[in-house]
Design a protein around this motif. Structure first.
Motif, PDB file in Angstrom:
ATOM      1  N   PRO A  54     -20.500 -46.930 -57.324  1.00  0.00           N
ATOM      2  CA  PRO A  54     -20.998 -48.317 -57.320  1.00  0.00           C
ATOM      3  C   PRO A  54     -22.057 -48.592 -56.263  1.00  0.00           C
ATOM      4  O   PRO A  54     -22.678 -49.660 -56.267  1.00  0.00           O
ATOM      5  CB  PRO A  54     -19.724 -49.124 -57.025  1.00  0.00           C
ATOM      6  N   VAL A  82     -20.368 -49.375 -63.777  1.00  0.00           N
ATOM      7  CA  VAL A  82     -19.076 -48.705 -63.607  1.00  0.00           C
ATOM      8  C   VAL A  82     -19.306 -47.203 -63.523  1.00  0.00           C
ATOM      9  O   VAL A  82     -19.841 -46.590 -64.464  1.00  0.00           O
ATOM     10  CB  VAL A  82     -18.125 -49.031 -64.763  1.00  0.00           C
ATOM     11  N   ARG A 103     -17.971 -44.779 -66.363  1.00  0.00           N
ATOM     12  CA  ARG A 103     -18.673 -44.979 -67.638  1.00  0.00           C
ATOM     13  C   ARG A 103     -20.106 -44.471 -67.558  1.00  0.00           C
ATOM     14  O   ARG A 103     -20.640 -43.921 -68.520  1.00  0.00           O
ATOM     15  CB  ARG A 103     -18.642 -46.457 -68.036  1.00  0.00           C
TER      16      ARG A 103
END
Length: 351
Positions: free
Chosen positions: A295, A327, A330
């Motif tokens: 992040p 994210v 992902r």
């Protein structure tokens, strides 16, 4: 009706006894089932214990569906024109019985068939695909259904055709696939009912080509996905996980000045990574990725989710930039699928 579970050798496994009471029949010891269990244990270099004999006891009115992956047999009951099937709860045992015992039996008895064709799209959201496809769905044959099967970075489009055995479902599926191609265009890929990594492996094998990877933000995930396919040693040579600047420079030959001036997440660096990997691993195609998974680490010019991907091949090197989400997990998964998709396109177009 298909049910699973409760067929083991312990006291809480009560499915067989419950079914026997339901059908008003007795439990019987089947010598053929016991022999099958003994043989299975011998193949593991072991001997069954006395408790395993309970698994050779089945309701007298059932048809045994032999389990080639475990000790609990499946059972088929016929009652008032209906078929009731009881299977082990262990997923791979249950799937094995369905594939090897139940489906062949039902196919002989029922004048009905179901066929699938799966295509996929990388990097296009499911909602966008639905908007593109919906106006065309009226062009499908009435026996065709479409299912959207999304996962991070990729959407599989599964076409299902149903009909009698004599029906040419293959032609119906191919016609529906042409409709999807018209709706979606070039991003639509024909997965031949396989996962993208398996289909890519089939194409590489058919063309006699080899591949390797140079990975930063995916940390070896592309290589791991490729080698998850049985037989991948025929085309996959290896991976270089180049997370630090030093490894990018020393193992892949990336120019230090380029990293300093352009940044590790840049078209110039990922191009050099792919070309360096192709030379180092001595492969036909090399895929390289560098990105900001998050992040942290994003900037206004390169936000979290930015990934550069390059494919170096025998005749050219291509690059493409992607900006995914915020994210980390992902973003990594989306980068893997985007890289495999670009590689597949290059391999299919070569030769």
């Amino acid at each position: 009706v298909i049910m699973t579970g409760g067929l083991g050798p312990t006291k809480d496994d009560l499915t067989k006894q419950t079914l026997a009471r339901y059908f008003g029949t007795n439990m019987v010891f089947r010598e053929d089932v016991w022999a099958h269990i003994v043989k299975l244990f011998e193949s593991f270099g072991r001997k069954p214990v006395e408790r395993n004999k309970f698994q050779a006891e089945v309701p007298e009115n059932c048809e045994v569906l032999f389990n080639h992956k475990g000790t609990a047999p499946g059972m088929l009951f016929r009652h008032n024109g209906r078929r009731i099937v009881s299977l082990p709860g262990v997923p791979y045992e249950m799937k094995g019985i369905i594939k090897n015992e139940l489906l062949p039996l039902l196919q002989d008895e029922i004048d009905y068939q179901i066929k699938h064709k799966t295509l996929f799209v990388v990097g296009v959201p499911e909602s966008v695909l639905a908007d593109q496809i919906e106006p065309y769905e009226g062009d499908f044959s009435e026996n065709i259904k479409l299912a959207y099967l999304p996962k991070p970075g990729l959407v599989r489009l599964r076409l299902t055709a149903r009909g009698k055995r004599a029906d040419d479902l293959h032609s119906d599926l191919e016609a529906a696939a042409k409709v999807l191609k018209e709706a979606v265009g070039d991003p639509l890929m024909d997965g031949s009912n396989s996962a993208i990594e398996k289909y890519l492996g089939e194409v590489l094998t058919q063309k006699g080509l080899t591949v390797g990877t140079a990975e930063s933000c995916t940390g070896g995930g592309i290589g791991a996905t490729l080698v998850s396919v049985s037989g991948s040693s025929a085309y996959f040579e290896g991976s270089i996980v180049a997370y630090s600047y030093d490894i990018k420079e020393t193992l892949l030959g990336v120019d230090h000045k380029t990293i300093v001036e352009k940044g590790a997440v840049s078209e110039e660096v990922v191009r050099q990574m792919s070309e360096g990997a192709r030379a180092k691993l001595k492969v036909d195609f090399a895929v390289a990725v560098s990105g900001i998974a998050g992040p942290d680490g994003g900037t206004p010019d390169k936000p979290v989710g930015t990934s550069w991907i390059a494919i170096a091949g025998p005749t050219r090197t291509i690059t493409e930039k992607f900006v995914f989400g915020k994210v980390r997990e992902r973003n990594i998964q989306k980068t893997i699928f985007a890289a495999l998709n670009l590689l597949l396109k290059e391999v299919e177009d070569y030769g």
